[in-house]
Design a protein around this motif. Structure first.
Motif, PDB file in Angstrom:
ATOM      1  N   MET A 275       0.835  -1.176   0.000  1.00 52.06           N
ATOM      2  CA  MET A 275       0.000   0.000   0.000  1.00 52.06           C
ATOM      3  C   MET A 275       0.888   1.250   0.000  1.00 52.06           C
ATOM      4  O   MET A 275       1.832   1.339   0.755  1.00 52.06           O
ATOM      5  CB  MET A 275      -0.912  -0.035   1.225  1.00 52.06           C
ATOM      6  N   LYS A 276       0.559   2.210  -0.866  1.00 52.54           N
ATOM      7  CA  LYS A 276       1.322   3.446  -0.962  1.00 52.54           C
ATOM      8  C   LYS A 276       1.056   4.340   0.246  1.00 52.54           C
ATOM      9  O   LYS A 276      -0.086   4.491   0.661  1.00 52.54           O
ATOM     10  CB  LYS A 276       0.875   4.220  -2.199  1.00 52.54           C
ATOM     11  N   PRO A 277       2.122   4.959   0.811  1.00 47.72           N
ATOM     12  CA  PRO A 277       1.881   5.903   1.897  1.00 47.72           C
ATOM     13  C   PRO A 277       1.139   7.138   1.367  1.00 47.72           C
ATOM     14  O   PRO A 277       1.357   7.558   0.235  1.00 47.72           O
ATOM     15  CB  PRO A 277       3.271   6.273   2.390  1.00 47.72           C
ATOM     16  N   MET A 278       0.268   7.693   2.202  1.00 50.28           N
ATOM     17  CA  MET A 278      -0.488   8.868   1.793  1.00 50.28           C
ATOM     18  C   MET A 278       0.405  10.104   1.811  1.00 50.28           C
ATOM     19  O   MET A 278       1.259  10.246   2.672  1.00 50.28           O
ATOM     20  CB  MET A 278      -1.677   9.080   2.722  1.00 50.28           C
ATOM     21  N   LYS A 279       0.191  10.981   0.823  1.00 53.43           N
ATOM     22  CA  LYS A 279       0.907  12.244   0.806  1.00 53.43           C
ATOM     23  C   LYS A 279       0.312  13.153   1.876  1.00 53.43           C
ATOM     24  O   LYS A 279      -0.883  13.096   2.138  1.00 53.43           O
ATOM     25  CB  LYS A 279       0.762  12.928  -0.554  1.00 53.43           C
TER      26      LYS A 279
END
Length: 53
Positions: A1-5
């Motif tokens: 899962m991509k980290p949130m900006k």
């Protein structure tokens, strides 16, 4: 899962004209919007402050 900006927050500020000219030149060299350039510079400055504590 991509980290949130991080969420961006709009701010209004007044800067000296010579500072804005220099920042615009840096942003143009890096092919970035002015606000992104300012954000990167401030982030780097804050990291350095934290590192010196």
């Amino acid at each position: 899962m991509k980290p949130m900006k991080p969420k961006k927050v709009n701010v209004s500020l007044s800067l000296d004209s010579d500072i804005v000219e220099r920042l615009r030149a840096i942003a143009e060299e890096d092919d970035r919007p002015l606000s992104s350039c300012i954000n990167l510079i401030l982030r780097d400055y804050l990291r350095r402050l934290d590192a010196n504590k």
